[in-house]
Motif scaffolding. Sequence first.
Motif, PDB file in Angstrom:
ATOM      1  N   ARG A   1       0.832  -1.210   0.000  1.00 16.26           N
ATOM      2  CA  ARG A   1       0.000   0.000   0.000  1.00 16.26           C
ATOM      3  C   ARG A   1       0.861   1.252   0.000  1.00 16.26           C
ATOM      4  O   ARG A   1       0.561   2.224  -0.692  1.00 16.26           O
ATOM      5  CB  ARG A   1      -0.922   0.008   1.222  1.00 16.26           C
ATOM      6  N   LYS A   2       1.952   1.222   0.784  1.00 13.68           N
ATOM      7  CA  LYS A   2       2.842   2.377   0.839  1.00 13.68           C
ATOM      8  C   LYS A   2       3.492   2.616  -0.515  1.00 13.68           C
ATOM      9  O   LYS A   2       3.574   3.757  -0.988  1.00 13.68           O
ATOM     10  CB  LYS A   2       3.919   2.156   1.905  1.00 13.68           C
ATOM     11  N   ALA A   3       3.950   1.537  -1.166  1.00 11.05           N
ATOM     12  CA  ALA A   3       4.575   1.674  -2.480  1.00 11.05           C
ATOM     13  C   ALA A   3       3.572   2.207  -3.502  1.00 11.05           C
ATOM     14  O   ALA A   3       3.906   3.074  -4.325  1.00 11.05           O
ATOM     15  CB  ALA A   3       5.136   0.333  -2.932  1.00 11.05           C
ATOM     16  N   ALA A   4       2.333   1.706  -3.469  1.00 13.28           N
ATOM     17  CA  ALA A   4       1.305   2.164  -4.401  1.00 13.28           C
ATOM     18  C   ALA A   4       0.973   3.637  -4.155  1.00 13.28           C
ATOM     19  O   ALA A   4       0.776   4.408  -5.108  1.00 13.28           O
ATOM     20  CB  ALA A   4       0.050   1.308  -4.266  1.00 13.28           C
ATOM     21  N   ARG A   5       0.919   4.031  -2.890  1.00 12.25           N
ATOM     22  CA  ARG A   5       0.627   5.423  -2.551  1.00 12.25           C
ATOM     23  C   ARG A   5       1.736   6.341  -3.061  1.00 12.25           C
ATOM     24  O   ARG A   5       1.475   7.377  -3.670  1.00 12.25           O
ATOM     25  CB  ARG A   5       0.444   5.562  -1.039  1.00 12.25           C
ATOM     26  N   LYS A   6       3.009   5.926  -2.858  1.00 12.63           N
ATOM     27  CA  LYS A   6       4.125   6.742  -3.332  1.00 12.63           C
ATOM     28  C   LYS A   6       4.109   6.858  -4.847  1.00 12.63           C
ATOM     29  O   LYS A   6       4.371   7.928  -5.403  1.00 12.63           O
ATOM     30  CB  LYS A   6       5.456   6.153  -2.868  1.00 12.63           C
ATOM     31  N   LEU A   7       3.803   5.746  -5.540  1.00 14.06           N
ATOM     32  CA  LEU A   7       3.746   5.765  -7.000  1.00 14.06           C
ATOM     33  C   LEU A   7       2.633   6.691  -7.479  1.00 14.06           C
ATOM     34  O   LEU A   7       2.817   7.470  -8.422  1.00 14.06           O
ATOM     35  CB  LEU A   7       3.531   4.344  -7.524  1.00 14.06           C
ATOM     36  N   ALA A   8       1.472   6.633  -6.826  1.00 10.06           N
ATOM     37  CA  ALA A   8       0.349   7.485  -7.212  1.00 10.06           C
ATOM     38  C   ALA A   8       0.683   8.956  -6.990  1.00 10.06           C
ATOM     39  O   ALA A   8       0.317   9.816  -7.810  1.00 10.06           O
ATOM     40  CB  ALA A   8      -0.902   7.094  -6.429  1.00 10.06           C
ATOM     41  N   ILE A   9       1.396   9.260  -5.914  1.00  5.13           N
ATOM     42  CA  ILE A   9       1.798  10.649  -5.655  1.00  5.13           C
ATOM     43  C   ILE A   9       2.787  11.094  -6.727  1.00  5.13           C
ATOM     44  O   ILE A   9       2.680  12.196  -7.269  1.00  5.13           O
ATOM     45  CB  ILE A   9       2.410  10.783  -4.242  1.00  5.13           C
ATOM     46  N   ARG A  10       3.751  10.219  -7.062  1.00  7.69           N
ATOM     47  CA  ARG A  10       4.757  10.554  -8.063  1.00  7.69           C
ATOM     48  C   ARG A  10       4.122  10.791  -9.426  1.00  7.69           C
ATOM     49  O   ARG A  10       4.541  11.678 -10.172  1.00  7.69           O
ATOM     50  CB  ARG A  10       5.787   9.422  -8.151  1.00  7.69           C
ATOM     51  N   GLU A  11       3.094  10.002  -9.766  1.00  5.08           N
ATOM     52  CA  GLU A  11       2.437  10.147 -11.061  1.00  5.08           C
ATOM     53  C   GLU A  11       1.375  11.244 -11.066  1.00  5.08           C
ATOM     54  O   GLU A  11       0.779  11.525 -12.101  1.00  5.08           O
ATOM     55  CB  GLU A  11       1.816   8.811 -11.475  1.00  5.08           C
ATOM     56  N   GLY A  12       1.107  11.836  -9.907  1.00  4.07           N
ATOM     57  CA  GLY A  12       0.158  12.941  -9.842  1.00  4.07           C
ATOM     58  C   GLY A  12      -1.290  12.510  -9.752  1.00  4.07           C
ATOM     59  O   GLY A  12      -2.191  13.319  -9.959  1.00  4.07           O
ATOM     60  N   LEU A  13      -1.543  11.235  -9.448  1.00  2.00           N
ATOM     61  CA  LEU A  13      -2.926  10.767  -9.348  1.00  2.00           C
ATOM     62  C   LEU A  13      -3.579  11.219  -8.055  1.00  2.00           C
ATOM     63  O   LEU A  13      -4.792  11.448  -8.014  1.00  2.00           O
ATOM     64  CB  LEU A  13      -2.966   9.237  -9.448  1.00  2.00           C
ATOM     65  N   ILE A  14      -2.790  11.323  -6.999  1.00  2.00           N
ATOM     66  CA  ILE A  14      -3.301  11.843  -5.735  1.00  2.00           C
ATOM     67  C   ILE A  14      -2.339  12.912  -5.234  1.00  2.00           C
ATOM     68  O   ILE A  14      -1.165  12.939  -5.617  1.00  2.00           O
ATOM     69  CB  ILE A  14      -3.472  10.734  -4.660  1.00  2.00           C
ATOM     70  N   ALA A  15      -2.852  13.797  -4.396  1.00  2.00           N
ATOM     71  CA  ALA A  15      -2.026  14.880  -3.869  1.00  2.00           C
ATOM     72  C   ALA A  15      -1.122  14.341  -2.764  1.00  2.00           C
ATOM     73  O   ALA A  15      -1.526  13.508  -1.961  1.00  2.00           O
ATOM     74  CB  ALA A  15      -2.909  15.991  -3.324  1.00  2.00           C
TER      75      ALA A  15
END
Length: 86
Positions: free
Chosen positions: A55-69
């Motif tokens: 979950r942490k890795a997915a959250r970091k990836l989503a932040i990096r890709e701009g999907l979530i703030a």
Amino acid sequence: MQVLVRDNNVEQALRVLKKKMQREGVFREMRSRRAYEKPSEKRAREKAEAIRRNRKAARKLAIREGLIAGPARKPPQQRTPRPSAA
């Protein structure tokens, strides 16, 4: 593990040693060996840890890709000059 004591500063050497032990996972291993852990509990714990890591890795990836703030950044603080001791 080795830590150098400089200028007889044992307090600083202890802080460095604790940080190294923390990084190596010594404290976590000591806590886990304190009591017996059933194999079923071990599997459940390891599964929960894996889920948390993913979950942490997915959250970091989503932040990096701009999907979530990401977390809000603090504005830089203004540095005030220190009064001279002269």
